[in-house]
Design a protein around this motif. Structure first.
Motif, mmCIF file in Angstrom:
data_model
loop_
_atom_site.group_PDB
_atom_site.id
_atom_site.type_symbol
_atom_site.label_atom_id
_atom_site.label_comp_id
_atom_site.label_asym_id
_atom_site.label_seq_id
_atom_site.Cartn_x
_atom_site.Cartn_y
_atom_site.Cartn_z
ATOM 1 N N SER A 45 22.324 14.292 -21.003
ATOM 2 C CA SER A 45 21.288 13.678 -21.820
ATOM 3 C C SER A 45 21.385 14.333 -23.186
ATOM 4 O O SER A 45 21.342 15.544 -23.299
ATOM 5 C CB SER A 45 19.902 13.934 -21.212
ATOM 6 O OG SER A 45 19.654 15.312 -21.085
ATOM 7 N N THR A 47 20.126 15.741 -25.705
ATOM 8 C CA THR A 47 18.899 16.319 -26.223
ATOM 9 C C THR A 47 19.207 17.478 -27.150
ATOM 10 O O THR A 47 20.307 18.004 -27.168
ATOM 11 C CB THR A 47 18.020 16.821 -25.074
ATOM 12 O OG1 THR A 47 18.763 17.770 -24.313
ATOM 13 C CG2 THR A 47 17.615 15.678 -24.157
ATOM 14 N N GLN A 161 24.613 23.816 -23.176
ATOM 15 C CA GLN A 161 25.157 22.482 -23.410
ATOM 16 C C GLN A 161 26.662 22.539 -23.632
ATOM 17 O O GLN A 161 27.410 21.687 -23.149
ATOM 18 C CB GLN A 161 24.470 21.857 -24.629
ATOM 19 C CG GLN A 161 23.020 21.460 -24.350
ATOM 20 C CD GLN A 161 22.371 20.814 -25.549
ATOM 21 O OE1 GLN A 161 22.510 21.310 -26.675
ATOM 22 N NE2 GLN A 161 21.636 19.733 -25.333
ATOM 23 N N ASP A 202 18.739 18.511 -16.685
ATOM 24 C CA ASP A 202 18.864 17.790 -17.946
ATOM 25 C C ASP A 202 20.201 17.080 -18.071
ATOM 26 O O ASP A 202 20.322 16.080 -18.779
ATOM 27 C CB ASP A 202 18.691 18.752 -19.126
ATOM 28 C CG ASP A 202 17.308 19.380 -19.147
ATOM 29 O OD1 ASP A 202 16.336 18.656 -18.855
ATOM 30 O OD2 ASP A 202 17.196 20.588 -19.438
ATOM 31 N N GLU A 203 21.230 17.593 -17.420
ATOM 32 C CA GLU A 203 22.541 16.953 -17.386
ATOM 33 C C GLU A 203 23.357 17.579 -16.260
ATOM 34 O O GLU A 203 23.092 18.701 -15.823
ATOM 35 C CB GLU A 203 23.284 17.092 -18.721
ATOM 36 C CG GLU A 203 23.521 18.509 -19.174
ATOM 37 C CD GLU A 203 24.272 18.575 -20.492
ATOM 38 O OE1 GLU A 203 25.226 17.786 -20.663
ATOM 39 O OE2 GLU A 203 23.917 19.404 -21.336
ATOM 40 N N LYS A 228 19.695 22.937 -16.643
ATOM 41 C CA LYS A 228 18.264 22.732 -16.848
ATOM 42 C C LYS A 228 17.827 23.720 -17.915
ATOM 43 O O LYS A 228 17.855 24.933 -17.709
ATOM 44 C CB LYS A 228 17.480 22.961 -15.558
ATOM 45 C CG LYS A 228 15.995 22.603 -15.686
ATOM 46 C CD LYS A 228 15.303 22.682 -14.340
ATOM 47 C CE LYS A 228 13.827 22.313 -14.451
ATOM 48 N NZ LYS A 228 13.149 22.390 -13.129
ATOM 49 N N GLY A 229 17.474 23.197 -19.095
ATOM 50 C CA GLY A 229 17.176 24.076 -20.221
ATOM 51 C C GLY A 229 18.420 24.841 -20.619
ATOM 52 O O GLY A 229 19.494 24.268 -20.785
#
Length: 264
Positions: A45, A47, A161, A202-203, A228-229
């Motif tokens: 995602s 973000t 990320q 989150d991904e 996550k985060g």
């Protein structure tokens, strides 16, 4: 085709060596370049990168699944088969290192903050038989153990990320396979493909590795990486008895979901 018991035991022994190679870590060569790679093809995602500071190893230990948190599974907090550092195994392609790190319960990206444990599916009955009295069935049952290796790592800024991007890029770059060496044993991953995982967070990125079993055919190993985060969780499940028959093991949804739910 049905194999003889001797062939099955030989295959199981080969899987044992392979699994130790796959869960012993990977080369640190080129890891920075890999972590900085641009990724696509995951369930990312898009973000904004979290600004939180990385958690320390002690904090990550508290976020790992504990005994009693997943029904039907036993948690081992001190698994000695997991590697302590990324330098214990070498890969012949730097871009494939994050894949092997994830399979080894190590951080797939650039961070020193990590923790790991293993979660084993509990058996209905677990009898102990002296080696001298063990039958072929007892030996087969002893290898019929489903174990999930779980790794957590935490990152500064957008490091988490970047770690997911490195894994996603690695799945594409290493589709034709790669070689790794652990504990003096050479192992050849002949193919890497994207896979369907449990997902969450989150991904996430899931991939399957087809591995040459040194004359005993091939085995498929599935790994999933979830962010996550600014925390990344990795999951890799093995069952030696299943691999002896060529069956791939999926990561159990109950374990993955329970672990991701604990992440901040």
């Amino acid at each position: 085709m049905k194999r003889s018991s001797g062939a099955r035991l030989g295959a199981t022994a080969a899987v044992s060596v392979l699994s130790l190679a796959l869960i012993t870590g990977c080369s640190g060569d080129g890891s920075k370049d890999t972590a900085d790679a641009k990724a696509s093809g995951s369930t990312a995602s898009k973000t904004t990168a979290p600004a939180a500071k990385a958690l320390g190893a002690a904090e990550l230990e508290k976020l790992l699944l504990a005994q009693g948190e997943v029904k039907g599974y036993k948690v081992d907090s001190g698994d000695d088969t997991l590697p302590k550092s990324k330098s214990e195994v070498q890969t012949d392609k730097a871009e494939c290192a994050p894949l092997a790190w994830a399979t080894a319960g190590l951080a797939p990206g650039e961070t020193a903050a990590g923790a790991s444990n293993s979660v084993q599916q509990a058996k209905a009955s677990d009898k102990s038989v002296p080696a001298e009295d063990a039958s072929a069935e007892d030996v087969a049952n002893a290898f019929d153990i489903t174990m999930t290796f779980v790794g957590l790592s935490s990152y500064e800024g957008d490091g988490a990320q970047k770690a997911l991007k490195a894994v996603s890029d690695g799945v594409k770059a290493c589709s034709g396979g790669y070689g790794l060496k652990a504990d003096g044993e050479d192992t050849k991953v002949t193919k890497v493909t994207a896979a369907k995982g449990v997902g969450g967070g989150d991904e996430s990125v899931a991939f399957a590795e087809l591995v040459d079993m040194d004359g005993e055919g091939t085995a498929t190993f599935n790994t999933e990486v979830i962010r996550k985060g600014n925390t990344v969780a990795t999951f890799y499940t093995v069952n030696f008895a299943a691999f002896a028959t060529g069956e791939a093991m999926d990561n159990p949804a109950a374990v993955v979901q329970a672990q991701v739910a604990k992440l901040k």
